[in-house]
Design a protein around this motif. Structure first.
Motif, PDB file in Angstrom:
ATOM      1  N   GLY A 104       0.489  -1.628   0.313  1.00  0.00           N
ATOM      2  CA  GLY A 104       0.536  -0.239  -0.263  1.00  0.00           C
ATOM      3  C   GLY A 104       0.739   1.443   0.153  1.00  0.00           C
ATOM      4  O   GLY A 104       1.469   1.128   0.775  1.00  0.00           O
ATOM      5  N   VAL A 105       0.226   2.286  -0.499  1.00  0.00           N
ATOM      6  CA  VAL A 105       0.922   3.841  -0.689  1.00  0.00           C
ATOM      7  C   VAL A 105      -0.088   4.854  -0.032  1.00  0.00           C
ATOM      8  O   VAL A 105      -1.349   4.254  -0.800  1.00  0.00           O
ATOM      9  CB  VAL A 105       1.346   3.864  -2.279  1.00  0.00           C
ATOM     10  CG1 VAL A 105       1.658   5.434  -2.565  1.00  0.00           C
ATOM     11  CG2 VAL A 105       2.231   3.139  -2.543  1.00  0.00           C
ATOM     12  N   PRO A 106       0.692   4.947   0.744  1.00  0.00           N
ATOM     13  CA  PRO A 106      -0.627   6.365   1.317  1.00  0.00           C
ATOM     14  C   PRO A 106      -1.021   7.004   0.545  1.00  0.00           C
ATOM     15  O   PRO A 106       0.076   8.097  -0.793  1.00  0.00           O
ATOM     16  CB  PRO A 106       0.787   6.900   2.537  1.00  0.00           C
ATOM     17  CG  PRO A 106       2.005   7.302   2.021  1.00  0.00           C
ATOM     18  CD  PRO A 106       1.692   5.832   1.258  1.00  0.00           C
ATOM     19  N   LEU A 107      -2.348   7.989   0.755  1.00  0.00           N
ATOM     20  CA  LEU A 107      -2.309   9.126  -0.583  1.00  0.00           C
ATOM     21  C   LEU A 107      -1.760  10.574   0.493  1.00  0.00           C
ATOM     22  O   LEU A 107      -3.111  10.191   1.061  1.00  0.00           O
ATOM     23  CB  LEU A 107      -3.930   9.227  -0.761  1.00  0.00           C
ATOM     24  CG  LEU A 107      -4.415   7.564  -1.440  1.00  0.00           C
ATOM     25  CD1 LEU A 107      -5.765   7.889  -1.661  1.00  0.00           C
ATOM     26  CD2 LEU A 107      -3.343   7.310  -2.809  1.00  0.00           C
ATOM     27  N   CYS A 112      -3.374   0.289  -2.843  1.00  0.00           N
ATOM     28  CA  CYS A 112      -3.572  -1.001  -2.579  1.00  0.00           C
ATOM     29  C   CYS A 112      -3.421  -2.438  -3.105  1.00  0.00           C
ATOM     30  O   CYS A 112      -4.274  -2.189  -4.190  1.00  0.00           O
ATOM     31  CB  CYS A 112      -3.937  -1.247  -1.103  1.00  0.00           C
ATOM     32  SG  CYS A 112      -3.876  -0.476   0.224  1.00  0.00           S
ATOM     33  N   VAL A 113      -2.704  -2.535  -2.865  1.00  0.00           N
ATOM     34  CA  VAL A 113      -2.846  -4.421  -4.401  1.00  0.00           C
ATOM     35  C   VAL A 113      -2.294  -5.360  -3.241  1.00  0.00           C
ATOM     36  O   VAL A 113      -1.884  -5.122  -2.158  1.00  0.00           O
ATOM     37  CB  VAL A 113      -1.577  -4.632  -5.587  1.00  0.00           C
ATOM     38  CG1 VAL A 113      -2.043  -3.244  -6.449  1.00  0.00           C
ATOM     39  CG2 VAL A 113      -0.423  -4.031  -5.066  1.00  0.00           C
ATOM     40  N   LEU A 136       3.365   2.058  -8.671  1.00  0.00           N
ATOM     41  CA  LEU A 136       2.274   2.173  -7.447  1.00  0.00           C
ATOM     42  C   LEU A 136       2.266   3.160  -7.029  1.00  0.00           C
ATOM     43  O   LEU A 136       1.550   4.325  -6.676  1.00  0.00           O
ATOM     44  CB  LEU A 136       2.183   1.277  -6.522  1.00  0.00           C
ATOM     45  CG  LEU A 136       1.643  -0.225  -6.667  1.00  0.00           C
ATOM     46  CD1 LEU A 136       2.411  -1.507  -5.263  1.00  0.00           C
ATOM     47  CD2 LEU A 136       0.156  -0.561  -6.797  1.00  0.00           C
ATOM     48  N   ILE A 137       3.397   3.597  -6.644  1.00  0.00           N
ATOM     49  CA  ILE A 137       4.099   4.697  -5.992  1.00  0.00           C
ATOM     50  C   ILE A 137       3.462   6.142  -6.738  1.00  0.00           C
ATOM     51  O   ILE A 137       2.687   7.211  -6.377  1.00  0.00           O
ATOM     52  CB  ILE A 137       4.973   5.927  -5.430  1.00  0.00           C
ATOM     53  CG1 ILE A 137       5.871   4.446  -4.719  1.00  0.00           C
ATOM     54  CG2 ILE A 137       5.494   6.432  -5.113  1.00  0.00           C
ATOM     55  CD1 ILE A 137       6.977   4.134  -4.096  1.00  0.00           C
ATOM     56  N   ILE A 138       3.309   6.172  -8.146  1.00  0.00           N
ATOM     57  CA  ILE A 138       3.336   7.086  -9.109  1.00  0.00           C
ATOM     58  C   ILE A 138       1.256   7.090  -9.280  1.00  0.00           C
ATOM     59  O   ILE A 138       0.573   8.217  -9.033  1.00  0.00           O
ATOM     60  CB  ILE A 138       3.640   6.648 -10.198  1.00  0.00           C
ATOM     61  CG1 ILE A 138       5.156   7.295 -10.562  1.00  0.00           C
ATOM     62  CG2 ILE A 138       3.377   7.215 -11.325  1.00  0.00           C
ATOM     63  CD1 ILE A 138       5.772   7.049 -11.888  1.00  0.00           C
TER      64      ILE A 138
END
Lengths: 801, 121
Positions: free
Chosen positions: A125-128, A140-141, A157-159
């Motif tokens: 997961g990457v925070p928004l 998230c994936v 994912l980050i992008i």
């Protein structure tokens, strides 16, 4: 799934991030929770699941107790409890959070989502992150088998997460924009309403060059122009007097050292970023002017420029007038109050004095400073204070005016009795806020009143108890008052008489009653004269009357002082009859005695022996004395009754002199006394016969007491309204203590005097009565051993010049 | 000249008789009351009557009235003799019709002359 699960091995919920509160507020401001799916977000997770080759992907937003999915793929539930969500850990950090195998991680191995559906074995997961740095959610994936992400996958994912965050930010801006547009619309509507409602205020917007752009209804009303005729056409200059503008511009020039023109006068301060607030005189279209209170501000275009000006003006003409009127009325009050002959004061509701005028200070003897606050109460007499306060409290209770009397004690100890009238002052809610009032010094008036009352009581007591009757009448002879003695005298009550004519009391027998009354007035004013009255029972009786006039507010009234003479008259009548009878009874035998002696002494009865003759002479002389005595008694009686008939007329004093001289000539010769008379031309108002009798009397006395060869002088001289007649002898004089007594009846200085003349000592008493009946007086000046000078005064006839 | 003297006082009558008769040379007849005077006047026909004022029963004025009522005596002049010397009294008597008034006490030496003067003789 339930919201709360017991902690268990292999499951640890993530702690809240330190910015939790701000983070939640940022999330709220997105207005995104529970909104429908949107394509942009769906496409991002489709891309994420594709890039990472996983079945599950989502964009979750971390609410305070749940994770809500804005977009999801491979998940049935719309949300998940926060404490079960892996994302709790993701939002604690700034880049990607990866769990390669959930079974290998003690934080998640026991997680229900791991042990049960959907059997998560892999999570990334990457925070928004918002521009302000708050992690509001995650991208998230998830996979059901453990795996690794390649570097490219991680970066992708980050992008994608950054894209999602950008979408969120866009959304926030849009929503802000929408909100402010709505607010703007609302403001504009509201402003328009205010403009229209503001009929009392003129609102005029101007372009930078002064052309009117907005003109509200208040301005239309105030200035008489219609909006269409002005807006975008006319300059605001038309509202002003060029002279006023010029003056203002000159003033600005002297402040700023530049030249100003036209509307600069009102716009300059607004241009400089402040505002201009002052009074102006504006011109109505029809030419009349009004005074306004006007504020001018600038409108800005948001790029630092000025897009125009707004002038807001309020008509203060009426207010000005009211102010003027109030100022004038205050001046009036001050003038009146300073000059007022009554004391004026004002207090607050607690009795704290706020004002006293000069007269108030004069009455109390306090200065203004001493009177203020509670100072004035010190001047109230100790015994009156309670009353003063009680009355004030009562007034507060009832809200009514009150009047009272009380005393001030001045610093010098003197008392001032005052009458005060106090008026409560009310505010708009009918609450008493204070008192105003006046005080009058009634000390002197009260003293005068008391004096008048005392005098009235005294007069009343006298009137009611005096023995004499008193009747007052008005100029029309209508009776105005009757005292008890007069009531008794006439047999009427005062009620029966007051208001009736005085004629009621005049007997019918007098004929014309009014003529009788008319005659009484001049004769009785200042004199006692006798009149006839009639009692209620018809009895006619004599009364003595003395009248006096006194002024009243209704005119001059007359008062009559009355004495009932009926008893006196009866007594006098009895006395008169007695004396008359006695004298007659005495005269009859005297006739025989004197007749016999006269016949003897005359020789008719034959010649007499000298000794016999001497005896006869003695008898004859004494009979003569006896006769004179009887005559005198009659005279005195008549004079004292004041009823000796007088025949008053103009009489020549010279002829009276001569007649008296003739009468005493023989006696004077016998006594060898010379009578010397000074000629006189005076006329007197007198009864000639009676006045001769007086002079005769004085001459007889003078001769009698003069030594042989002496001179008796008789002279007259005018003394104002009287003539003084003097008879001066050179006899032995009269001792001082005898000078009064000799005019009393039966008085002679020396008992031996009575032998000389056939008098009983009544001559001077008779003379006195006669002279006094003429309104004159009689007296004697004497020097013992040198002689006496008898004088009398009788009214003189004033000769016409 | 003949005079009728009327007085109830005997002493006065005697003095008057001497005055009028011996001093005055008149023919005097005298009575002591008014009633007697009426008869005497009618009988004696005097030239005048000297009439006392105050007498019992019939006084001077009453006697005068009666004398005037009688045609025989109505013309006889009457002179009153009175002890009341009040001027008002004298005036009243004159109005009754008397030709004169002589007050007591009179002077016996001048009485006759006084009467003659009053009668105009």
């Amino acid at each position: 799934m339930t919201a709360s699960q017991e902690p268990r091995p292999g499951h640890a919920p993530a702690p809240h991030p330190p910015d939790e509160a701000e983070r939640l507020r940022a999330l709220q401001s997105l207005s995104i929770l529970d909104t429908p799916p949107e394509e942009g977000y769906d496409e991002l997770i489709a891309l994420a699941s594709f890039i990472c080759g996983v079945p599950i992907a989502f964009i979750g937003l971390m609410d305070h107790d749940r994770l809500w999915f804005k977009a999801r793929r491979g998940l049935a539930a719309a949300e998940s409890p926060r404490d079960l969500a892996f994302c709790g850990y993701t939002i604690l950090q700034s880049d990607i959070f990866v769990v390669a195998d959930t079974n290998a991680d003690p934080r998640f191995a026991g997680n229900p989502f791991v042990t049960g559906e959907p059997h998560i074995r892999f999570y990334a997961g990457v925070p928004l992150r918002t521009p302000a740095g708050h992690n509001v959610g995650t991208l998230c994936v998830v996979d059901t088998k453990p795996r690794q992400l390649s570097t490219q996958q991680r970066e992708a994912l980050i992008i994608l997460a950054r894209q999602a965050a950008a979408l969120l930010e866009m959304r926030r801006l849009l929503s802000d924009l929408r909100r402010s547009a709505a607010a703007e619309r609302q403001t504009a509507t509201r402003l328009a309403a205010i403009y229209d409602a503001a009929t009392e205020v003129a609102i005029i917007a101007m372009a930078p060059d002064g052309i009117v752009t907005t003109f509200n209804s208040g301005a239309e009303q105030m200035l008489g122009y219609s909006t269409p005729s002005l807006v975008d056409r006319e300059s605001a200059l038309i509202f002003f007097d060029p002279k006023d503008l010029q003056e203002r511009n000159d003033a600005l020039s002297s402040v700023f050292g530049r030249t100003f023109h036209g509307l600069d006068a009102i716009l300059e301060y607004a241009r400089q970023g402040t505002y201009d607030h002052r009074e102006w005189t504006l011109r109505h279209r029809d030419g009349h002017t009004c005074v306004v209170d006007m504020v001018v501000t600038a409108m800005h275009d948001g790029r630092g420029g000025i897009s125009g000006f707004v002038a807001v003006a309020k008509d203060v003409t009426d207010q000005k007038r009211a102010e003027e009127a109030r100022r004038e009325s205050e001046e009036w009050f001050a003038m009146l109050s300073e000059a007022s002959p009554v004391g004026i004061f004002r207090t607050d509701v607690h009795g704290q004095c706020q004002y006293t005028n000069p007269r108030w200070q004069e009455i109390t003897g306090l200065t203004l400073e001493q009177s203020l606050g509670t100072g004035w109460t010190n001047a109230i007499h100790h015994d009156d204070r309670e009353d003063v306060f009680a009355r004030r409290n009562e007034s507060i209770r009832r809200g009514e005016d009150y009047e009272m009397e009380f005393r001030f004690v001045r610093p010098d100890g003197e008392l001032a009795l005052v009458r005060s009238r106090t008026h409560p002052v009310m505010d708009a809610r009918n609450q008493i806020t204070g008192f105003v009032g006046i005080v009058e010094d009634i000390t002197v008036a009260r003293q005068a009143e008391e004096k008048v009352r005392a005098s009235e009581q005294r007069v009343r007591a006298i009137l009611e108890n005096m023995l004499g009757g008193l009747i007052t009448i008005d100029p029309n002879s209508v009776i105005t008052s009757v005292n008890p003695a007069a009531e008794r005298m006439f047999g009427y009550t005062a009620e029966e008489l007051v208001g009736r004519s005085l004629a009621t009391l005049v007997p019918d027998s007098v004929g014309d009653k009014n003529a009788y009354l008319q005659a009484a007035r001049p004769k009785s004013l200042g004199h006692i004269t006798e009149w006839q009255g009639q009692r209620k029972n018809g009895e006619v009786f004599p009364f003595g009357l003395s009248m006096f006039a006194f002024p009243t507010p209704r005119g001059v009234e007359l008062a009559g002082d009355l004495r009932d003479l009926s008893e006196t008259r009866a007594a006098e009548q009895a006395k008169k009859e007695f004396i008359s009878t006695v004298s007659h009874e005495l005269r009859t035998p005297l006739t025989s005695i004197r007749g016999s002696l006269r016949l003897l002494s005359s020789g008719v009865m034959g010649p007499l022996d000298p000794e016999v003759r001497r005896m006869v002479d003695i008898a004859e002389r004494n009979s003569t004395r006896l006769l004179a005595l009887i005559s005198d008694i009659l005279d005195v009686e008549r004079l004292e009754g004041a009823r000796m008939a007088m025949q008053i007329g103009d009489a020549s004093l010279d002829s009276i002199f001569r007649r008296a001289a003739e009468s005493v000539a023989a006696f004077a010769q016998q006594e060898k006394v010379e009578i010397r008379m000074a000629p006189t031309t005076e006329l007197v108002r007198a009864d000639e016969f009676r006045l001769t009798q007086v002079l005769l009397n004085l001459l007889s006395n003078a001769i009698k007491f003069s030594p042989a060869g002496a001179v008796v002088d008789v002279e007259a001289r005018a003394k104002e309204a009287f003539v003084e007649v003097r008879v001066t002898d050179r006899g032995r004089g009269i001792p001082p203590d005898g000078r009064q007594a000799i005019f009393e009846r039966f008085q002679q200085i020396d008992a031996s005097d009575s032998k000389t003349r056939g008098g009983a000592g009544l001559g001077l008493a008779i003379s006195k009565a006669i002279v006094e009946q003429h309104g004159g007086s009689i007296g004697v000046d004497s020097e013992e051993g040198r002689g006496s000078s008898f004088w009398f005064l009788v009214p003189r006839v004033l000769k016409k010049q | 000249m003949k005079v009728l003297l009327v007085d109830d006082e005997e002493d006065v009558r005697e003095i008057a008789r001497l005055s009028l008769g011996r001093v005055g040379g008149m023919d005097v007849c005298e009575v002591a009351s008014g009633r007697e005077a009426l008869a005497a006047a009618a009988r004696e026909k005097p030239d005048f009557i000297l009439l006392d004022m105050m007498m019992p029963e019939m006084d001077g004025p009453a006697t005068l009235h009666a004398l005037h009522a009688n045609p025989e005596t109505t013309a006889i002049p009457v002179v009153f003799l009175t002890a009341k010397a009040l001027p008002s009294e004298i005036e009243r008597l004159r109005q009754l019709g008397a030709v004169g008034i002589i007050t007591k006490p009179f002077d016996p030496m001048t009485l006759a002359g006084e009467v003659r003067r009053l009668l105009g003789k």
